[in-house]
Scaffold this active site. Structure first.
Site, PDB file in Angstrom:
ATOM      1  N   ALA A   1       6.131  -6.239   5.648  1.00 34.97           N
ATOM      2  CA  ALA A   1       6.577  -4.982   5.039  1.00 34.97           C
ATOM      3  C   ALA A   1       5.703  -3.871   4.472  1.00 34.97           C
ATOM      4  O   ALA A   1       5.588  -3.061   5.051  1.00 34.97           O
ATOM      5  CB  ALA A   1       7.623  -4.908   4.878  1.00 34.97           C
TER       6      ALA A   1
ATOM      7  N   ASN B   1      -8.989  -8.923  -3.049  1.00 42.56           N
ATOM      8  CA  ASN B   1      -8.998  -8.303  -4.294  1.00 42.56           C
ATOM      9  C   ASN B   1      -9.853  -9.542  -4.685  1.00 42.56           C
ATOM     10  O   ASN B   1     -10.837 -10.856  -4.247  1.00 42.56           O
ATOM     11  CB  ASN B   1      -7.970  -8.418  -4.796  1.00 42.56           C
ATOM     12  CG  ASN B   1      -7.489  -9.739  -5.246  1.00 42.56           C
ATOM     13  OD1 ASN B   1      -7.836 -10.963  -5.328  1.00 42.56           O
ATOM     14  ND2 ASN B   1      -5.923  -9.562  -5.744  1.00 42.56           N
TER      15      ASN B   1
ATOM     16  N   ASP C   1      -1.247  -3.640  -0.615  1.00 40.39           N
ATOM     17  CA  ASP C   1      -0.750  -3.550   1.137  1.00 40.39           C
ATOM     18  C   ASP C   1      -1.428  -2.329   1.065  1.00 40.39           C
ATOM     19  O   ASP C   1      -1.443  -2.281   2.418  1.00 40.39           O
ATOM     20  CB  ASP C   1       0.191  -3.755   1.007  1.00 40.39           C
ATOM     21  CG  ASP C   1       1.134  -4.877  -0.108  1.00 40.39           C
ATOM     22  OD1 ASP C   1       0.084  -6.244   0.132  1.00 40.39           O
ATOM     23  OD2 ASP C   1       1.709  -5.183  -0.368  1.00 40.39           O
TER      24      ASP C   1
ATOM     25  N   ASP D   1      12.536  -5.490  -3.223  1.00 39.75           N
ATOM     26  CA  ASP D   1      12.093  -6.358  -4.231  1.00 39.75           C
ATOM     27  C   ASP D   1      13.083  -5.718  -5.539  1.00 39.75           C
ATOM     28  O   ASP D   1      13.163  -4.385  -5.402  1.00 39.75           O
ATOM     29  CB  ASP D   1      11.206  -5.431  -4.305  1.00 39.75           C
ATOM     30  CG  ASP D   1       9.301  -5.574  -3.920  1.00 39.75           C
ATOM     31  OD1 ASP D   1       9.896  -6.936  -3.019  1.00 39.75           O
ATOM     32  OD2 ASP D   1       8.193  -4.912  -3.222  1.00 39.75           O
TER      33      ASP D   1
ATOM     34  N   SER E   1     -10.063   0.031 -10.206  1.00 41.71           N
ATOM     35  CA  SER E   1      -9.738   1.218 -10.395  1.00 41.71           C
ATOM     36  C   SER E   1     -11.212   1.576  -9.911  1.00 41.71           C
ATOM     37  O   SER E   1     -11.801   2.194 -10.272  1.00 41.71           O
ATOM     38  CB  SER E   1      -9.448   1.456 -11.710  1.00 41.71           C
ATOM     39  OG  SER E   1     -10.403   0.425 -12.606  1.00 41.71           O
TER      40      SER E   1
HETATM   41  O1  RIB Z   1       2.434  -6.532  -2.808  1.00 42.39           O
HETATM   42  C1  RIB Z   1       3.274  -6.943  -3.794  1.00 42.39           C
HETATM   43  C2  RIB Z   1       4.377  -7.497  -2.836  1.00 42.39           C
HETATM   44  O2  RIB Z   1       4.236  -8.528  -2.746  1.00 42.39           O
HETATM   45  C3  RIB Z   1       6.174  -6.394  -3.036  1.00 42.39           C
HETATM   46  O3  RIB Z   1       6.961  -5.414  -2.420  1.00 42.39           O
HETATM   47  C4  RIB Z   1       6.664  -7.816  -2.975  1.00 42.39           C
HETATM   48  O4  RIB Z   1       7.971  -8.030  -2.711  1.00 42.39           O
HETATM   49  C5  RIB Z   1       5.487  -9.257  -3.054  1.00 42.39           C
HETATM   50  O5  RIB Z   1       5.539  -9.249  -1.908  1.00 42.39           O
END
Ligand code: RIB
Length: 303
Positions: free
Chosen positions: A45, A184, A253, A16, A223
């Site tokens: 990841a 979501n 995530d 990122d 929120s």
């Molecule tokens: O959900 C966030 C992620 O979305 C980020 O880390 C980016 O890499 C995308 O995959």
């Protein structure tokens, strides 16, 4: 007999590159941002990392490119004890890359170049890896057909399967393909539109979708927290923690990873939901995706 104590994530790995901006860029606009930072990301990841921080054994199956971004993309996973022996290095493809703009209010806008993630195949997951797996966690940043193939194989072998339908690249999710869907409100609306599900409230729509697809739904509401809408009509809600939001990147995530890990740990459903909501709230307090995720102790303290 092998113990089924592992959470297996089949998904994306990115590097990122995030920049702070005053507002999300408009079409054609060049903006001077600040605080550029490079950190490990990718939905697969990030979810693997969150689950491992919660304390369960985690293996990640995916791919990186044969380039300089591969090592920093995997560094946080390695440091936290995620088993990355199932991550392949694909020649002639770059490591996945995400360009992220983050506003002062913590909102973001993300563009992903999948690179090696586009070459991930269900066949990368071995039967031995599935034999120790309690739950397989999927997203939509690797080819969806491969995820569906793995889901069928994993369920045949007695694993639970959870799909986080993000980013929504295919709204035609077959019925009975997975046990859990993590969505979501935008993804919920996309799936409802594809199935002609209507209803006045997100809860009502989530319950209808759960029944129609034969799955349990975990719905995140920013929120406002999150809820579980079960295929049997059960409904459980959990408000978010009140926090000062710095960056929401990867909060979904964190929710999915901790939710999956807490199921693998055998916790009761209300605790699973609470832990996932608290973890996602805490993850919004710091910049970045994996680097912002709390560990089990921090989650328990906030609970
Ligand atoms: O959900 C966030 C992620 O979305 C980020 O880390 C980016 O890499 C995308 O995959």
């Amino acid at each position: 007999m092998t113990a089924r104590d592992t959470l297996t994530v089949f998904g994306s790995i990115n590097l990122d590159i995030a920049v702070r901006v005053e507002h999300l860029p408009r079409a054609g606009e060049t903006q001077l941002g600040s605080d550029a930072r490079m950190s490990p990301g990718g939905k697969g990841a990030n979810q693997a990392h969150a689950a491992r921080r919660f304390g369960v054994p985690v293996q990640l199956i995916g791919a990186v490119g044969d380039d300089a971004f591969a090592r920093p993309a995997l560094a946080g996973l390695r440091a936290n004890g995620v088993d990355v022996s199932g991550v392949r290095t694909l020649a002639n493809l770059p490591t996945g890359l995400a360009c992220i703009a983050v506003t002062p209010g913590g909102e973001n806008s993300i563009v992903v170049a999948p690179g090696a993630n586009a070459g991930v195949c269900a066949s990368f997951v071995t039967d031995a890896q599935l034999a120790r797996t309690r739950l397989v966690l999927l997203q939509m940043e690797v080819p969806f057909a491969q995820s569906l193939r793995l889901a069928a194989r994993a369920r045949e072998r007695g694993c639970w399967v959870m799909l986080n339908a993000a980013p929504m690249v295919d709204a035609q999710i077959p019925s009975q393909a997975v046990d859990w869907l993590v969505l979501n409100h935008v993804e919920l609306d996309q799936l409802c539109a594809a199935r002609a599900v209507t209803g006045a409230t997100p809860t009502g729509r989530a319950l209808q979708l759960a029944l129609l697809l034969g799955v349990d739904v975990a719905l995140t509401l920013g929120s406002r927290g999150a809820l579980i809408a079960g295929r049997d009509g059960r409904c459980l809600a959990q408000p978010a923690l009140a926090v000062d939001v710095v960056d929401t990147t990867g909060a979904g995530d964190t929710f999915a990873g901790v939710f999956g890990a807490a199921l693998v740990a055998g916790l009761p459903e209300p605790t699973v939901l609470r832990a996932a909501v608290v973890a996602a709230s805490l993850a919004c307090c710091h910049a970045g995706a994996q680097v912002a995720q709390p560990d089990r102790q921090q989650i328990d303290a906030a609970l």
